[in-house]
Design a protein around this motif. Structure first.
Motif, PDB file in Angstrom:
ATOM      1  N   UNK A 106       0.850  -1.202   0.000  1.00  0.00           N
ATOM      2  CA  UNK A 106       0.000   0.000   0.000  1.00  0.00           C
ATOM      3  C   UNK A 106       0.882   1.248   0.000  1.00  0.00           C
ATOM      4  N   UNK A 107       0.774   2.025  -1.053  1.00  0.00           N
ATOM      5  CA  UNK A 107       1.647   3.197  -1.191  1.00  0.00           C
ATOM      6  C   UNK A 107       1.069   4.378  -0.428  1.00  0.00           C
ATOM      7  N   UNK A 108       1.958   5.160   0.146  1.00  0.00           N
ATOM      8  CA  UNK A 108       1.532   6.361   0.862  1.00  0.00           C
ATOM      9  C   UNK A 108       1.807   7.597   0.017  1.00  0.00           C
ATOM     10  N   UNK A 109       0.952   8.575   0.191  1.00  0.00           N
ATOM     11  CA  UNK A 109       1.135   9.858  -0.495  1.00  0.00           C
ATOM     12  C   UNK A 109       2.105  10.689   0.336  1.00  0.00           C
ATOM     13  N   UNK A 110       3.239  11.016  -0.260  1.00  0.00           N
ATOM     14  CA  UNK A 110       4.233  11.801   0.476  1.00  0.00           C
ATOM     15  C   UNK A 110       4.046  13.296   0.273  1.00  0.00           C
ATOM     16  N   UNK A 111       3.553  13.644  -0.904  1.00  0.00           N
ATOM     17  CA  UNK A 111       3.456  15.075  -1.196  1.00  0.00           C
ATOM     18  C   UNK A 111       2.507  15.284  -2.368  1.00  0.00           C
ATOM     19  N   UNK A 112       1.749  16.370  -2.313  1.00  0.00           N
ATOM     20  CA  UNK A 112       0.869  16.743  -3.423  1.00  0.00           C
ATOM     21  C   UNK A 112       1.161  18.179  -3.797  1.00  0.00           C
ATOM     22  N   UNK A 113       1.447  18.399  -5.051  1.00  0.00           N
ATOM     23  CA  UNK A 113       1.615  19.764  -5.546  1.00  0.00           C
ATOM     24  C   UNK A 113       0.514  20.046  -6.549  1.00  0.00           C
ATOM     25  N   UNK A 114      -0.281  21.061  -6.250  1.00  0.00           N
ATOM     26  CA  UNK A 114      -1.350  21.454  -7.162  1.00  0.00           C
ATOM     27  C   UNK A 114      -1.663  22.919  -6.883  1.00  0.00           C
ATOM     28  N   UNK A 115      -2.153  23.629  -7.882  1.00  0.00           N
ATOM     29  CA  UNK A 115      -2.503  25.022  -7.650  1.00  0.00           C
ATOM     30  C   UNK A 115      -3.601  25.122  -6.606  1.00  0.00           C
ATOM     31  N   UNK A 116      -3.516  26.116  -5.773  1.00  0.00           N
ATOM     32  CA  UNK A 116      -4.531  26.285  -4.749  1.00  0.00           C
ATOM     33  C   UNK A 116      -5.821  26.800  -5.363  1.00  0.00           C
TER      34      UNK A 116
END
Length: 275
Positions: free
Chosen positions: A1-11
């Motif tokens: 099960x992979x974990x989300x380490x970081x999300x980059x997206x416009x606010x």
DNA sequence: CGAGTGCCCTGACAGC
DNA sequence: TGCTGTCAGGGCACTC
């Protein structure tokens, strides 16, 4: 099960809760209609609460390679390659957000979505009951995702053509035999389109970057001016539910009272010939 | 609440 | 060549 380490997206309002995904694990990769839904868990044994939702719109591409333009989301995962997923979306019709506790309140279409078209839950009886409740044009109702999930403009036109149902027919007025035919046509068209890996009109690519081959199998969509493959009458284009709609005026009899063909807003003369 | 309309957004294309 | 206008569509917000 992979974990989300970081999300980059416009606010923005559509992405405001994406950061809730950080630190959570992706418990599964699921699909409802045209939505990708990824249940998230805070620990491997926990029950999913939040759901990461991705909708690619018309021009969205999700994949492991960084796009040269129109990058909207970068999702960094732990574990082995690929450890970064990218969402490219030229026309910005896509959506990506976290539904806290799976609450779909901000996605009414997902909340009210009908059964999967290729699943056992999509029955003639259920489909007939859904149509019987509405006097909206049958194509508009199908596009709403409520009677059945996952049918977009192209496949609605193809299925209606196969079933010989005029798209402007009030849903409740579609005869039972044609409800059955339409139900079968939706399944057949979608199964064939999946088999062909979709329909590439302009931008659509599979996850491997390939075009979808169903374009070559289209009988009605985009064929305005061409002879109907069944009867030879010219396919006509009209507008239903704000969408380009392709109909054989001989095979698909217009409902009483509907004046056809309806051209779009009458501000401009249509070009003489199709492309 | 059901139905209809406007809007978002960018690229392709036609026409001048 | 470059500008302008139109069109494509999935789903939401809004109005009636």
């Amino acid at each position: 099960m992979r974990a989300v380490e970081r999300v980059d997206a416009p606010l923005g309002p559509k992405t405001a809760l994406l950061e809730r995904a950080v630190g959570q694990r992706i418990a599964a990769v699921e699909r409802r209609g045209k939505f990708l839904t990824l249940p998230l868990v805070r620990s491997p044994s926990a029950v999913p609460a939040d759901v990461l939702v991705l909708h690619l719109g018309m021009t969205g591409v999700l994949g492991p390679r960084e796009p040269s333009a129109h990058l909207r989301v970068r999702l960094r995962l732990d574990g082995p390659d690929p450890d970064v997923l990218f969402v490219q979306d030229a026309r910005r019709f896509g959506r990506w957000l976290v539904l806290p506790d799976g609450d779909p309140v901000s996605l009414p279409t997902l909340a009210a979505m009908g059964p999967e078209p290729l699943g056992a839950g999509f029955t003639v009886a259920g489909f007939a009951a859904a149509l019987a409740r509405s006097r909206a044009p049958v194509k508009a109702l199908v596009l709403s995702q409520r009677p059945v999930a996952g049918v977009g403009n192209i496949y609605a036109d193809e299925a209606l053509w196969r079933a010989r149902v005029h798209p402007l027919t009030p849903a409740a007025d579609v005869p039972r035999a044609k409800v059955r035919a339409l139900h079968g046509a939706i399944r057949d068209v979608l199964a064939a389109a999946v088999e062909a890996q979709g329909t590439t009109l302009y931008d659509y690519r599979t996850v491997n970057g390939e075009v979808g081959a169903y374009l070559e199998q289209l009988d009605a969509y985009g064929h305005d001016g061409d002879p109907c493959p069944r009867c030879g009458a010219p396919i006509v284009k009209l507008v239903v539910a704000q969408r380009g709609t392709h109909v054989c005026p001989r095979c698909q009899r217009a409902p009483r009272g509907a004046r056809a063909p309806i051209r779009g807003p009458a501000r401009r003369r249509a070009p003489e010939a199709g492309r």
